[in-house]
Structure formats: C-alpha cells, structure tokens
Design a protein around this motif. Structure first.
Motif, PDB file in Angstrom:
ATOM      1  N   THR A 403       0.817  -1.213   0.000  1.00 42.33           N
ATOM      2  CA  THR A 403       0.000   0.000   0.000  1.00 42.33           C
ATOM      3  C   THR A 403       0.850   1.263   0.000  1.00 42.33           C
ATOM      4  N   TYR A 404       2.026   1.217   0.646  1.00 45.92           N
ATOM      5  CA  TYR A 404       2.888   2.397   0.678  1.00 45.92           C
ATOM      6  C   TYR A 404       3.463   2.728  -0.693  1.00 45.92           C
ATOM      7  N   ILE A 405       3.648   1.735  -1.538  1.00 42.92           N
ATOM      8  CA  ILE A 405       4.146   2.001  -2.891  1.00 42.92           C
ATOM      9  C   ILE A 405       3.190   2.957  -3.613  1.00 42.92           C
ATOM     10  N   PHE A 406       1.895   2.686  -3.532  1.00 42.45           N
ATOM     11  CA  PHE A 406       0.905   3.529  -4.197  1.00 42.45           C
ATOM     12  C   PHE A 406       0.763   4.884  -3.507  1.00 42.45           C
ATOM     13  N   LEU A 407       0.806   4.895  -2.167  1.00 46.36           N
ATOM     14  CA  LEU A 407       0.654   6.152  -1.431  1.00 46.36           C
ATOM     15  C   LEU A 407       1.785   7.122  -1.752  1.00 46.36           C
ATOM     16  N   VAL A 408       3.022   6.650  -1.654  1.00 45.89           N
ATOM     17  CA  VAL A 408       4.178   7.529  -1.876  1.00 45.89           C
ATOM     18  C   VAL A 408       4.205   8.018  -3.321  1.00 45.89           C
ATOM     19  N   GLY A 409       3.870   7.150  -4.255  1.00 45.55           N
ATOM     20  CA  GLY A 409       3.813   7.572  -5.650  1.00 45.55           C
ATOM     21  C   GLY A 409       2.839   8.723  -5.852  1.00 45.55           C
ATOM     22  N   TYR A 410       1.686   8.646  -5.212  1.00 49.89           N
ATOM     23  CA  TYR A 410       0.686   9.704  -5.351  1.00 49.89           C
ATOM     24  C   TYR A 410       1.135  10.990  -4.653  1.00 49.89           C
ATOM     25  N   GLU A 411       1.763  10.867  -3.479  1.00 46.88           N
ATOM     26  CA  GLU A 411       2.242  12.062  -2.770  1.00 46.88           C
ATOM     27  C   GLU A 411       3.280  12.821  -3.594  1.00 46.88           C
ATOM     28  N   VAL A 412       4.206  12.089  -4.197  1.00 46.68           N
ATOM     29  CA  VAL A 412       5.221  12.735  -5.037  1.00 46.68           C
ATOM     30  C   VAL A 412       4.555  13.378  -6.261  1.00 46.68           C
ATOM     31  N   TYR A 413       3.538  12.729  -6.800  1.00 43.60           N
ATOM     32  CA  TYR A 413       2.804  13.304  -7.934  1.00 43.60           C
ATOM     33  C   TYR A 413       2.163  14.640  -7.540  1.00 43.60           C
ATOM     34  N   LEU A 414       1.592  14.716  -6.334  1.00 45.36           N
ATOM     35  CA  LEU A 414       0.982  15.963  -5.882  1.00 45.36           C
ATOM     36  C   LEU A 414       2.017  17.083  -5.780  1.00 45.36           C
ATOM     37  N   ILE A 415       3.188  16.754  -5.228  1.00 46.47           N
ATOM     38  CA  ILE A 415       4.248  17.760  -5.147  1.00 46.47           C
ATOM     39  C   ILE A 415       4.680  18.178  -6.550  1.00 46.47           C
ATOM     40  N   TYR A 416       4.765  17.208  -7.449  1.00 50.85           N
ATOM     41  CA  TYR A 416       5.155  17.494  -8.835  1.00 50.85           C
ATOM     42  C   TYR A 416       4.185  18.470  -9.501  1.00 50.85           C
ATOM     43  N   THR A 417       2.895  18.245  -9.318  1.00 45.66           N
ATOM     44  CA  THR A 417       1.910  19.119  -9.950  1.00 45.66           C
ATOM     45  C   THR A 417       1.917  20.515  -9.334  1.00 45.66           C
ATOM     46  N   GLU A 418       2.292  20.619  -8.074  1.00 52.19           N
ATOM     47  CA  GLU A 418       2.295  21.917  -7.392  1.00 52.19           C
ATOM     48  C   GLU A 418       3.537  22.735  -7.733  1.00 52.19           C
ATOM     49  N   PHE A 419       4.704  22.073  -7.804  1.00 62.49           N
ATOM     50  CA  PHE A 419       5.967  22.792  -7.960  1.00 62.49           C
ATOM     51  C   PHE A 419       6.687  22.531  -9.281  1.00 62.49           C
ATOM     52  N   SER A 420       6.123  21.682 -10.146  1.00 59.41           N
ATOM     53  CA  SER A 420       6.756  21.353 -11.435  1.00 59.41           C
ATOM     54  C   SER A 420       8.187  20.843 -11.243  1.00 59.41           C
ATOM     55  N   LEU A 421       8.305  19.712 -10.577  1.00 59.44           N
ATOM     56  CA  LEU A 421       9.612  19.118 -10.311  1.00 59.44           C
ATOM     57  C   LEU A 421      10.266  18.636 -11.601  1.00 59.44           C
ATOM     58  N   SER A 422      11.592  18.532 -11.563  1.00 61.70           N
ATOM     59  CA  SER A 422      12.346  17.966 -12.683  1.00 61.70           C
ATOM     60  C   SER A 422      12.448  16.456 -12.485  1.00 61.70           C
ATOM     61  N   LEU A 423      11.570  15.705 -13.147  1.00 60.00           N
ATOM     62  CA  LEU A 423      11.583  14.250 -13.008  1.00 60.00           C
ATOM     63  C   LEU A 423      12.858  13.647 -13.593  1.00 60.00           C
ATOM     64  N   THR A 424      13.405  14.284 -14.616  1.00 58.17           N
ATOM     65  CA  THR A 424      14.656  13.800 -15.210  1.00 58.17           C
ATOM     66  C   THR A 424      15.783  13.833 -14.185  1.00 58.17           C
ATOM     67  N   ARG A 425      15.855  14.918 -13.447  1.00 52.83           N
ATOM     68  CA  ARG A 425      16.886  15.056 -12.405  1.00 52.83           C
ATOM     69  C   ARG A 425      16.724  13.979 -11.337  1.00 52.83           C
ATOM     70  N   LEU A 426      15.489  13.756 -10.893  1.00 50.05           N
ATOM     71  CA  LEU A 426      15.259  12.778  -9.830  1.00 50.05           C
ATOM     72  C   LEU A 426      15.531  11.350 -10.319  1.00 50.05           C
ATOM     73  N   ALA A 427      15.129  11.040 -11.553  1.00 48.22           N
ATOM     74  CA  ALA A 427      15.355   9.697 -12.098  1.00 48.22           C
ATOM     75  C   ALA A 427      16.841   9.425 -12.292  1.00 48.22           C
ATOM     76  N   ARG A 428      17.576  10.423 -12.773  1.00 49.46           N
ATOM     77  CA  ARG A 428      19.019  10.259 -12.976  1.00 49.46           C
ATOM     78  C   ARG A 428      19.727   9.980 -11.649  1.00 49.46           C
ATOM     79  N   THR A 429      19.383  10.741 -10.628  1.00 44.11           N
ATOM     80  CA  THR A 429      19.994  10.532  -9.314  1.00 44.11           C
ATOM     81  C   THR A 429      19.677   9.145  -8.778  1.00 44.11           C
ATOM     82  N   THR A 430      18.420   8.724  -8.900  1.00 47.72           N
ATOM     83  CA  THR A 430      18.004   7.412  -8.400  1.00 47.72           C
ATOM     84  C   THR A 430      18.768   6.292  -9.099  1.00 47.72           C
TER      85      THR A 430
END
Length: 488
Positions: A403-430
């Motif tokens: 259940t936490y996999i889905f919850l955390v994914g949605y929380e990060v999505y909310l932050i992304y929509t609010e602040f327009s995060l750089s997903l490329t930057r986060l994926a590269r680091t990961t």
C-alpha cells in the motif's frame, strides 16, 4: 534567511534525534534482552497500538491545522497567534477528556473482543499516556507552525531521556508491561510541562496584546482540521491496526516480532523524519510568497539526499537482518527476521513519505492527501485480513509495503503538480544511487556468512558505510564538505 532557519531547525532536530535514537535503541535492547519476554513485549505493544488508535480521537487534526495557520499568521498578522493557540488547546482538552473516559469505560469490552484479558489493565493505566501524548503532539506541531522546530526538538529530548530513566526504573520495580506504560506517561508529562512553559513565555505572552480574534478564525481551524483528521485516522489505521490484527489473528509473540521490525524501521528513518519535520513549514512560506521555483529546488535536493541515504540503507538492512536480530535482540526474536527484511523496502518508501506528507499539509493539499491516505489505509486493512491468516506476521509487513508504494507515488505526484519538479533530475539521481548501492552490497553480502559476533557485525556495517562513502563521493552524489559546512 530561509536557509539559515532550515539549518537551525535541522541542527536542533538532529540533536533531538540523536538523543531519541540512543534512548530508544537502548530501551529496545533492554526490554527485549533483559526485562520482558517476547510474549510480554508483544503484549505491551499490543496495548500501545490500541491506545495509539484512541489518540486519533484525542488529537483529530486540530494541532496540525493550528500549525498551518500559525505558519501563515506569524508572517501576516502575529497578533492572531495567541488566539490560534488558545482556541486549539481548548478543543484539544475537550477531546482528551472524552477519549480518556471512553478508554476506561470500554477497556474490558475491548479486551474481550480481542480475546486478550491481560490488555484491559494496561488500557486503563494508559489513559495518562493518551492524554499527555496528545498534549505533547499539540506542542510539537505548534512549535513547528511557529517555525521554531528547535523547541520541538528540545521537548523531544526531555521526553526520550525521561522514557529511558522511568521505564527502566519501573521495570526494575517488577511492574512489567504496566511499568513500561507508566514510564512512557511520565516522560510525556515532563515534556508537556517544559513545552507549555516555553510556549507561554516565549510565544503566547509576548504576542497577547489584546487584539481581537479575527472573525471566523476558529471555524477555519476546525474546517481545515477535518481532512487532517481523516488523514490522521488513515495513518493510525495504516500503522497501528495492523499490529492489532496480528494480535487478533495470531498471538502477542507475533505482535512482538512485528513491532520489533517496525521499531527497527523507525530507528533507521529517524534522519528523514527530522528533515521532513524541519523543512515542511518552509514550503508553505514559499507558496504564500509565490517562490515556487525555490520550493521545487528545495524538494528536489531533499529527495536526492534521502534516496542517496536510504536505498543503500534498505539493502544493508535486508542483508544484515538475521545477524542483527540474533546478536542484538536474542535468538528468541529470530521470528522478526523476515519482517525486518520485508520492511527494508518500507524504509525507503517511508523516508520519501516523511519528506513529502507534511509538506502537502502546509501548501494546502491536506484534502488530497487525506483521500489518498484513506484509500491506502482501507486497502492495507483489507490486505492484512487477507494476508495474515495465510503468511502470518510477514503478511502484515507485505500489506504495509504494497500500500505504501501507491501512497508515496501519489504524494510525489501531488508535489510534482504543485511545484513542477524535474523528473529527469530525480530519475538520474536514483539510477546512479542504485549503481552505487550495488557496488556496496556485493562485498557486504559476501562477508555476511562470516558474522559471528557483535565485532564482526560492526565490521560488516563499517564495510558497507565505507564503500558507500567512497562510491557516493566519487560519483558526486554526496558532498560531505557541503554537509559539514551546513551543520557548523
């Protein structure tokens, strides 16, 4: 100014977490190895899990709602701060009174429903635990809303130091699980006394200059507390009901295994908890002043550091679970090993959750978070019922991770929509972190069969940390010089 405020809070919270980690770690070892059997340990946390659920109704979302408005009004109209504090405290005292009476009244029926009569006296004794834990939460979140998390940290230090002293003291008197609950209560009492003294003399009295309360302010606090109460209810359903279900379907020993796994997880994610608690009010301030790009950069940087720390921590936890449990907590707790291994993924998920969930409350997205948390909590409850009878205590851990996999994914999505995060930057680091972790994990895994005592376990941990440090620094993931300069 923002940076210095964050760093000041981080320093204080890291100091508090250091004391907390030391006292909690030592306390867990003392409880498991010297004072309580696995069954008594499970019984204690079976009762505490039930009491924690009642805390939902004592706290509701009042303190978190007040923190949101404190963060806003301390910038726009500080004269309203005393009104926010006093109104919220009055509401909180009423809920505490009703909940405390209900715990005493229903302690026997609850124990019969759960087929565990030994839990009833622990629930009655836990009334003080509920009342003062709720007041301590009010204080911690009030200081957070006032952007003075250093004081949240200081009352945490008082509480955790007192836990160690008084729980051990009552256990030495032979009071068993009852003594542990009384020790927790005394720790919260001392923290509340210190916290209210500081809140009154440092924040309430200096701003209490007779200004009238803004019309509708109390209603707004109550209205915003509703989704927060739903979220808090979902958190309790997600984090405590699973232990209750383990006790219901299995036995107190299984609860002990499950809670030990969760406590090890809490121990590991403490730094992420500190970071999330310290920086969350800043997101609200940045949004109010329309500095969304700065807020996005702050979240991205925080996310990168958390992933850099917790991907290898999760892998190391999975590899070293068996020797750690056997050598530190004793062979009587080896049943917790598979729980710890499943929770290794939960460590990473929860660390990301810790730097994200509070932020959503401070930027006005408590409602969205409440819906997501409620849905995942109900799913977790259903999965527990389905998986515990089949997989035992490991089933409860699996339900939480899924259940936490889905919850955390949605929380990060909310932050992304609010602040327009750089997903490329986060994926590269990961991706880079995963490669670094692989380089660390292979030697540690090869060394694991040779662990025979505390010394060789320490060598294995040291080897993992050394390899991670070298690889993380060489890849540019982690600048130790920058971190040291920040914390000076």
């Amino acid at each position: 100014m923002v940076k210095s405020s964050i760093i000041r809070g981080l320093k204080a919270m890291f100091a508090a977490q250091s004391v907390s980690l030391l006292s909690k770690g030592l306390l867990i070892v003392l409880l498991t190895r010297y004072f309580l059997t696995a069954e008594e340990y499970g019984l204690l946390f079976f009762a505490i899990s039930i009491l924690s659920v009642t805390l939902l109704f004592a706290n509701l979302g009042l303190a978190k709602s007040a923190a949101r408005y404190l963060a806003e009004y301390r910038k726009t109209d500080p004269s309203q701060v005393p009104h926010i504090l006093w109104s919220t405290l009055k509401y909180n005292l009423v809920t505490i009174l009703f909940v405390s009476a209900a715990v005493v009244l229903f302690s026997e029926p609850i124990s019969r429903l759960l087929a565990e009569p030994r839990v009833a006296p622990l629930l009655v004794a836990g009334v003080g635990y509920v009342a003062f834990s709720s007041l301590k939460t009010f204080l911690s979140l009030s200081f957070q809303g006032l952007n003075s998390v250093d004081w949240s940290a200081k009352i945490d230090i008082v509480a955790n130091a007192a836990f160690l002293v008084f729980i051990v003291g009552f256990l030495l008197l032979g009071l068993g699980p009852l003594g542990a609950i009384l020790g927790y209560t005394v720790g919260y009492v001392l923290a509340v006394i210190v916290g209210f003294g500081v809140l009154y003399y440092k924040f309430y009295r200096p701003l209490n200059e007779g200004a009238e309360k803004e019309t509708g302010l109390s209603k707004r606090i109550l209205r915003y507390s509703a989704p927060l109460a739903v979220t808090r209810g979902a958190v309790m359903l997600d984090s405590r009901v699973d232990a209750i279900l383990v006790g219901y379907f299995l036995n107190p020993v299984a609860v002990g295994y499950y809670m030990l796994g969760k406590q090890i997880t809490d121990f590991v994610i403490a730094p992420a908890t500190t970071i999330g608690f310290s920086i969350s009010p800043t997101y609200g301030e940045q949004k109010v002043t329309d500095k969304l790009e700065r807020a996005a950069n702050l979240y991205e940087t925080t996310f990168e550091y958390v992933v850099t720390l917790y991907v290898p921590a999760a892998v190391g936890m999975a590899i070293l679970a068996e020797p750690t449990v056997r050598l530190i907590f004793g062979e009587g707790y080896l049943g917790a090993v598979p729980v710890v291994q499943v929770f290794s993924l939960y460590v990473l998920l929860r660390a990301i959750d810790k730097i994200t969930n509070d932020s959503l409350d401070f930027i006005g997205l408590a409602g969205s978070r409440a819906y997501a948390k409620s849905a995942t909590a109900v799913a977790n409850f259903a999965l527990n019922i389905a998986l515990i009878p089949v997989f035992g205590v490991v089933g409860a851990a699996l339900a939480t991770v899924i259940t936490y996999i889905f919850l955390v994914g949605y929380e990060v999505y909310l932050i992304y929509t609010e602040f327009s995060l750089s997903l490329t930057r986060l994926a590269r680091t990961t991706a880079i972190v995963c490669l670094v972790t692989l380089g660390m994990a292979i030697p540690v895994l090869a060394f694991e069969p040779f662990i025979s005592g505390i010394a060789t376990l320490a060598v294995a941990v040291g080897l993992g940390i050394a390899l991670w440090s070298v690889f993380a620094s060489a890849s540019g993931l982690f600048s130790f010089r920058r971190v040291v300069s920040m914390l000076r």
